[in-house]
Design a protein around this motif. Structure first.
Motif, PDB file in Angstrom:
ATOM      1  N   LYS A 194       0.827  -1.206   0.000  1.00 19.56           N
ATOM      2  CA  LYS A 194       0.000   0.000   0.000  1.00 19.56           C
ATOM      3  C   LYS A 194       0.863   1.258   0.000  1.00 19.56           C
ATOM      4  O   LYS A 194       0.473   2.291  -0.549  1.00 19.56           O
ATOM      5  CB  LYS A 194      -0.928  -0.002   1.199  1.00 19.56           C
ATOM      6  N   ARG A 254       0.699   4.236  -2.732  1.00 20.02           N
ATOM      7  CA  ARG A 254       0.497   5.622  -2.297  1.00 20.02           C
ATOM      8  C   ARG A 254       1.545   6.536  -2.930  1.00 20.02           C
ATOM      9  O   ARG A 254       1.224   7.617  -3.429  1.00 20.02           O
ATOM     10  CB  ARG A 254       0.583   5.694  -0.784  1.00 20.02           C
ATOM     11  N   ASP A 286      -5.764   4.735  -4.403  1.00 22.18           N
ATOM     12  CA  ASP A 286      -7.216   4.525  -4.473  1.00 22.18           C
ATOM     13  C   ASP A 286      -7.684   4.135  -5.874  1.00 22.18           C
ATOM     14  O   ASP A 286      -8.878   4.241  -6.182  1.00 22.18           O
ATOM     15  CB  ASP A 286      -7.933   5.802  -4.029  1.00 22.18           C
ATOM     16  N   SER A 307      -8.804   1.991  -9.095  1.00 20.44           N
ATOM     17  CA  SER A 307      -9.602   0.780  -9.301  1.00 20.44           C
ATOM     18  C   SER A 307      -9.120   0.066 -10.562  1.00 20.44           C
ATOM     19  O   SER A 307      -9.037   0.668 -11.641  1.00 20.44           O
ATOM     20  CB  SER A 307     -11.084   1.126  -9.439  1.00 20.44           C
TER      21      SER A 307
END
Length: 451
Positions: A393, A397, A403, A405
């Motif tokens: 993650k 970031r 975030d 998709s």
């Protein structure tokens, strides 16, 4: 034959063929005439078999018709004028030799046949009024003009899918016959797969090489981009020149042709692309999860399809020389937008975030990265005491994909595939519609002349 024409004009269809091939060619033409088609050929030296195969023959000497009628009636016609054909002679050779060696024979032949107005067909003389194909050209021109005035859009006799299936089969056959190109592509994909696998060997689950694993995704993207963008840029302009002639003759429609062009390379791309992906995926020790592998493969192939669409667009607009310069110039800013913000992705502004998504490569790298790192457990940290990117993650970031998709970005790639193909189709439509292009060019010329 794609558009199933009722009348077929052939210029010397038997020239350069051996006797067996000539026989096969004529047999095919006879089959076509048996299907309510008319076949009209020009043949300079027909053999006896070829000559007898035609229902109607028309001989010309010095711009005048010396015989018009059935092939079986040629010898009786010549005999009636005192020119007896030897038994060992071919009728076609006899009349050609007669009119070329005996100059005084031309006028009697022309007068007897009324310069083609009479048709000696089926043992009787037919006048032009009795035979529809011998009507005056002015009458045919008037009827054709009236038909075009009442209906400007002439439909093809065959359906869209029939034309597509025939064109697609022809293109696949051409690809199969070019075995050298297939072997070169196979060698290229295999070699690059092994090299990529060795460069990034065993980094897939190692937290110490998380950034290198991200670079692997970038390299896969660049491979599919440049492998499939240049081929249509170099090859498609030559096909456009051929398309202009075939489309002008109304052999087929542009839509079935373009659909066939868009799909012809997909089977080979799937086979070779998957070979490259499997080699690199295994050698780099990526997570052995079926869903991740499928996501990664699907995104990679979509990048290749989109790249080929962009190359087709450039090839539809530019010549080979201009396209070779335009393609790298277009790809360069797209690559820049693709890697923009790497390391400080969380600080990318809203405006710049919109701009970078004008590059389909950005959409592709996000899909590839999400397929590898998205929703993934912490990686193994074996070579160091502390691995900062042990949690994927953090990498997502820092590269601005926290975030993102995967599904939305795959849909974005599909959108770019459709967009590039649509632009290519419109460019071809513009180039093939000479009247529209001429009007636009004239308006542009007037604007610049006015200024």
């Amino acid at each position: 034959m794609v558009s199933n024409p009722p009348i077929i004009f052939l210029d010397e269809p038997t020239s350069g063929l051996d006797s067996v091939s000539v026989k096969h060619c004529i047999e095919i033409l006879k089959v076509l005439t048996g299907q309510e088609r008319t076949v009209i050929c020009t043949i300079h030296q027909p053999s006896s078999y070829v000559f007898k195969s035609f229902n109607q023959v028309y001989f010309i000497q010095d711009g005048m018709c010396v015989y018009n009628g059935s092939s079986s009636n040629l010898i009786p016609f010549m005999s009636s004028l005192g020119y007896d054909c030897p038994v060992t002679y071919s009728p076609a050779d006899f009349i050609i030799e007669t009119v070329q060696t005996v100059q005084e024979s031309v006028s009697p032949l022309v007068d007897s046949i009324q310069n083609g107005k009479l048709n000696r067909r089926d043992s009787k003389v037919l006048h032009s009024s009795d035979y529809p194909l011998l009507r005056k050209s002015s009458d045919i021109y008037k009827e054709t003009t009236q038909m075009l005035e009442t209906k400007t859009d002439i439909d093809f006799p065959t359906s869209f899918w029939t034309q597509f299936s025939i064109l697609f089969s022809r293109m696949i056959l051409q690809i199969k016959r070019n075995k050298k190109a297939i072997w070169i592509q196979l060698f290229h994909h295999t070699l690059c797969g092994v090299l990529f696998g060795l460069l990034f060997s065993g980094i897939g689950n190692n937290a110490s090489f998380t950034v290198s694993n991200f670079k692997y995704c970038v390299c896969v993207l660049v491979f599919f981009v440049y492998t499939y963008i240049m081929s249509p840029v170099i090859l498609f302009p030559s096909e456009v020149r051929l398309l202009k002639r075939e489309y002008f003759n109304r052999w087929y429609g542009l839509k079935p042709y373009f659909l066939a062009v868009s799909l012809r390379s997909l089977p080979l791309m799937l086979v070779l692309g998957m070979a490259f992906i499997i080699i690199t995926y295994l050698l780099t020790d990526q997570p052995m999860e079926l869903d991740r592998f499928v996501w990664f493969s699907f995104a990679s192939i979509l990048v290749g399809v989109a790249s080929e669409g962009l190359g087709t667009t450039i090839g539809s607009i530019c010549s080979i020389t201009n396209g070779s310069m335009v393609a790298p110039a277009v790809a360069a800013p797209l690559v820049f937008f693709c890697i923009y913000g790497m390391g400080y992705g969380q600080y990318i502004g809203r405006v710049m975030n919109i701009i970078i998504y004008t590059s389909y490569m950005r959409v592709g790298i996000v899909a590839l990265t999400q397929s590898v790192f998205g929703n993934r457990h912490p990686l193994e940290c074996t070579d160091e005491i502390y691995c900062y990117y042990q949690d994927p993650k953090r990498l997502l970031r820092d590269v601005g994909m926290a975030d993102a998709s995967y599904t939305l970005h795959v849909l974005g790639l599909i959108g770019y595939v459709i967009f590039f193909r649509l632009i290519a189709y419109l460019a071809l439509r513009f180039r093939l519609t000479s009247e529209l292009s001429r009007i636009i060019v004239n308006y542009i010329s007037k604007i610049f002349h006015y200024r």
